[in-house]
Design a protein around this motif. Sequence first.
Motif, PDB file in Angstrom:
ATOM      1  N   SER A 183      36.038-102.906 -20.911  1.00 18.89           N
ATOM      2  CA  SER A 183      35.426-103.972 -21.681  1.00 18.89           C
ATOM      3  C   SER A 183      35.090-105.186 -21.204  1.00 18.89           C
ATOM      4  O   SER A 183      34.070-105.930 -21.706  1.00 18.89           O
ATOM      5  N   HIS A 211      24.345-107.841 -22.846  1.00 15.84           N
ATOM      6  CA  HIS A 211      25.660-108.462 -23.364  1.00 15.84           C
ATOM      7  C   HIS A 211      26.873-107.353 -23.254  1.00 15.84           C
ATOM      8  O   HIS A 211      27.728-107.877 -22.814  1.00 15.84           O
ATOM      9  N   GLN A 212      26.404-106.190 -23.213  1.00  8.02           N
ATOM     10  CA  GLN A 212      27.599-105.004 -23.064  1.00  8.02           C
ATOM     11  C   GLN A 212      27.120-103.710 -22.359  1.00  8.02           C
ATOM     12  O   GLN A 212      26.840-102.848 -22.618  1.00  8.02           O
ATOM     13  N   SER A 263      27.304-100.777 -20.073  1.00  8.10           N
ATOM     14  CA  SER A 263      28.384 -99.869 -19.746  1.00  8.10           C
ATOM     15  C   SER A 263      27.774 -98.984 -18.602  1.00  8.10           C
ATOM     16  O   SER A 263      26.827 -98.690 -18.488  1.00  8.10           O
TER      17      SER A 263
END
Length: 193
Positions: A40, A156-157, A159
């Motif tokens: 995360s 932003h995220q 992965s």
Amino acid sequence: MNTTTDGGRGPLTKLYLIRGVLAVAWAVAFGQAYQSADSSDPHMSLGAVAIVLLVAYPLLDAVSSVIDYRSVPDRVTAFNSALSTLTAVGLGIAGASGIRAVLAGFGAWAVISGGAQFAVGLRRRGPELGKQIPTLVSGGLSFIVGIFYAAQAAGHQPSLSVLSVYATGGGIFFIVQAGLLARKARRGTVQPV
């Protein structure tokens, strides 16, 4: 291009099949290692197993490129071997910096090595090694996806779960190319595949 009497098909068929199977196995192992980590925080360093796997994937490409070069000598495959070796070192270091750094590094490698793979496919489109459609598609997709990964790394995220999809896709293309070369060898013809 200097080739053997079978155009380098026999050794390349085995190489592509093994490389494809190992890529799919890597995808499964990395997917499990990455899911077990707390992913995360994009700045958090990755676990040891995930980092080892990240280093192993470009090393697989480096070793495959050396074997490929010995079967069908080409400066592009020699370049790709050196590039993949440097990428393995870079991903090992990036693993301690977090997901963003790994994804950016992997993306840059995917762009350059995808371009190299596409170039090799173009150079091998002769009758001995077929049309190289899976190699061309895989190299082109790697180039495009690498750009996407580099952009995602700045998002932003970010992965790393996308890396399993990348490796699976690449593995499938190598397996398909191996199948086409094996079929060509069974037919005993030099007609384009």
